[in-house]
Design a protein around this motif. Structure first.
Motif, short mmCIF file in Angstrom:
data_model
loop_
_atom_site.label_atom_id
_atom_site.label_comp_id
_atom_site.label_asym_id
_atom_site.label_seq_id
_atom_site.Cartn_x
_atom_site.Cartn_y
_atom_site.Cartn_z
N GLY A 14 -12.34 -38.26 -49.04
CA GLY A 14 -12.58 -39.03 -47.85
C GLY A 14 -11.28 -39.03 -46.81
O GLY A 14 -11.48 -40.02 -45.95
N LEU A 15 -10.53 -38.26 -47.09
CA LEU A 15 -9.32 -38.23 -45.83
C LEU A 15 -10.02 -38.66 -44.47
O LEU A 15 -10.23 -37.86 -43.81
N GLY A 16 -10.01 -39.86 -44.58
CA GLY A 16 -10.45 -40.59 -43.25
C GLY A 16 -12.14 -41.12 -43.55
O GLY A 16 -12.92 -40.35 -43.24
N GLN A 17 -12.27 -42.34 -44.05
CA GLN A 17 -13.40 -42.63 -44.36
C GLN A 17 -14.21 -43.26 -43.04
O GLN A 17 -15.39 -43.45 -43.05
N SER A 18 -13.31 -43.98 -42.22
CA SER A 18 -14.20 -44.43 -41.28
C SER A 18 -13.16 -44.59 -39.72
O SER A 18 -12.02 -44.21 -39.87
N VAL A 19 -14.03 -44.26 -38.76
CA VAL A 19 -13.35 -44.09 -37.37
C VAL A 19 -14.08 -45.16 -36.62
O VAL A 19 -15.52 -45.05 -36.62
N HIS A 20 -13.64 -45.91 -35.80
CA HIS A 20 -14.58 -46.73 -34.77
C HIS A 20 -15.07 -45.86 -33.99
O HIS A 20 -14.66 -44.81 -33.51
N SER A 21 -16.25 -46.35 -33.38
CA SER A 21 -16.87 -45.56 -32.50
C SER A 21 -16.02 -45.33 -31.35
O SER A 21 -15.72 -46.32 -30.46
N TYR A 22 -15.58 -43.94 -30.91
CA TYR A 22 -15.07 -43.78 -29.90
C TYR A 22 -15.61 -43.03 -28.76
O TYR A 22 -15.25 -43.20 -27.57
N LEU A 166 -10.61 -36.54 -35.53
CA LEU A 166 -9.65 -37.18 -35.60
C LEU A 166 -9.37 -37.67 -34.18
O LEU A 166 -9.41 -36.98 -33.26
N LEU A 167 -9.10 -38.87 -33.97
CA LEU A 167 -8.53 -39.55 -32.61
C LEU A 167 -7.15 -39.41 -32.44
O LEU A 167 -6.27 -39.97 -33.39
N LEU A 168 -6.64 -38.55 -31.49
CA LEU A 168 -5.20 -38.59 -31.41
C LEU A 168 -4.59 -39.12 -30.04
O LEU A 168 -5.51 -39.39 -29.09
N THR A 169 -3.60 -39.65 -30.21
CA THR A 169 -3.03 -40.46 -29.22
C THR A 169 -1.90 -39.86 -28.64
O THR A 169 -1.01 -39.51 -29.58
N ARG A 170 -1.35 -39.85 -27.63
CA ARG A 170 -0.15 -39.24 -26.86
C ARG A 170 0.97 -40.40 -27.08
O ARG A 170 0.84 -41.32 -26.11
N GLU A 171 2.16 -40.14 -27.53
CA GLU A 171 3.29 -40.94 -27.71
C GLU A 171 4.34 -40.38 -27.28
O GLU A 171 4.83 -39.43 -27.90
N ALA A 172 4.92 -40.80 -26.11
CA ALA A 172 6.10 -39.77 -25.47
C ALA A 172 5.47 -38.33 -25.15
O ALA A 172 4.55 -38.19 -24.54
N ASN A 173 6.14 -37.35 -25.82
CA ASN A 173 5.86 -36.20 -25.67
C ASN A 173 5.01 -35.60 -26.84
O ASN A 173 5.02 -34.46 -27.22
N ALA A 174 4.56 -36.25 -27.98
CA ALA A 174 3.91 -35.89 -29.04
C ALA A 174 2.50 -36.52 -29.15
O ALA A 174 2.26 -37.55 -28.85
N TRP A 175 1.66 -35.76 -29.75
CA TRP A 175 0.19 -36.27 -29.94
C TRP A 175 0.37 -36.47 -31.34
O TRP A 175 0.80 -35.74 -32.18
N LYS A 176 -0.28 -37.58 -31.76
CA LYS A 176 -0.29 -38.02 -33.50
C LYS A 176 -1.71 -38.63 -33.62
O LYS A 176 -2.30 -39.17 -32.69
N VAL A 177 -2.13 -38.20 -34.92
CA VAL A 177 -3.17 -38.86 -35.24
C VAL A 177 -3.46 -40.37 -35.47
O VAL A 177 -2.47 -40.91 -35.92
N GLU A 178 -4.33 -40.94 -34.69
CA GLU A 178 -4.47 -42.47 -35.15
C GLU A 178 -5.41 -42.86 -35.82
O GLU A 178 -5.38 -43.80 -36.52
N LEU A 179 -6.63 -42.18 -35.94
CA LEU A 179 -7.88 -42.42 -36.69
C LEU A 179 -8.41 -41.06 -37.25
O LEU A 179 -8.27 -40.10 -36.40
#
Length: 182
Positions: A14-22, A166-179
C-alpha cells in the motif's frame, strides 16, 4: 509487514493508500518523460533531491520521485530511514508511517530481505498548480521476507507490480513527495 501478528500500514503493497483528488480531467496533461528505472543497492552515499533553479521542473520532479524510491530501497536494506525521510515532507502520512515501521523493526531487531522497488514509465500527469507536479509511475516490488531477531521467517509478501501517483511539492530548491496514492 506484520508486527505482533497484525498487518501494519499496508507497507509495501500500500505504499500510499490514498491521495486526495489532485487532477481534474480537464486540466490533466499526460506528458511522458523518458523511461527511468531505479534498482537501489545499499550505499554509503546519500541521494539528494536538490535541483538547480533552472532545471526543467518536470524532469526534476520525476528525478525526485525516483530518488524517493531509491532512498526507500536503502531504508529497507539498511533499516536506516534518515535519507528516506529527506525525500518527503513531514505531512506525508503514508511516507512517515512507512519510515516509522522500518524504524520500529530496527529497534526490535527484525530484518527485511528483498522488497526492493524498481520503477518504470514515470510521467508527469499534472502541472497546473504552481510548485507541484503529479507523477505517475509503475512500481515493481520484489518479494519481501520479514525475519525476527533469531532469523526465523515471520512473513513473506509476494512480489507485485502496481501503479503509483506521487504528488511532489517544491520546497526551496528541492522537490519532495507530499502524497503517495494508488
Amino acid at each position: 509487514v506484520y508486527e505482533n501478528g497484525f498487518k501494519l500500514a499496508g507497507f509495501l503493497r500500500g505504499l500510499g493508500q490514498s491521495v486526495h483528488s489532485y487532477t481534474d480531467d480537464a486540466r490533466r496533461q499526460d506528458t511522458p518523460i523518458p523511461t527511468s528505472s531505479v534498482v537501489a543497492t545499499p550505499t554509503t552515499s546519500s541521494t539528494s533531491s536538490t535541483q538547480p533553479p533552472t532545471a526543467d521542473p518536470d524532469i526534476a520532479a520525476i528525478q525526485s520521485a525516483l530518488d524517493f524510491y531509491e532512498a526507500f530501497n536503502r531504508a529497507m536494506t539498511t533499516l536506516s530511514t534518515d535519507a528516506f525521510r529527506k525525500t518527503f515532507v513531514e505531512t506525508c502520512q503514508v511516507c512517515s508511517k512507512d519510515a516509522d515501521t522500518i524504524d520500529q523493526m530496527r529497534r526490535q531487531g527484525k530484518s527485511l530481505v528483498g522488497g526492493n522497488v524498481t520503477t518504470s514509465n514515470p510521467t508527469v500527469l499534472d502541472r497546473s498548480a504552481s510548485g507541484k507536479r503529479l507523477v505517475r509511475l509503475t512500481a515493481s516490488i520484489a518479494e519481501l521476507t520479514v525475519k525476527d531477531p533469531s532469523g526465523k521467517v515471520m512473513t513473506t509478501v509476494a512480489p507485485s507490480t502496481i501503479t503509483r501517483d506521487l504528488l511532489l511539492t517544491r520546497e526551496a530548491n528541492a522537490w519532495k513527495v507530499e502524497l503517495v496514492g494508488p
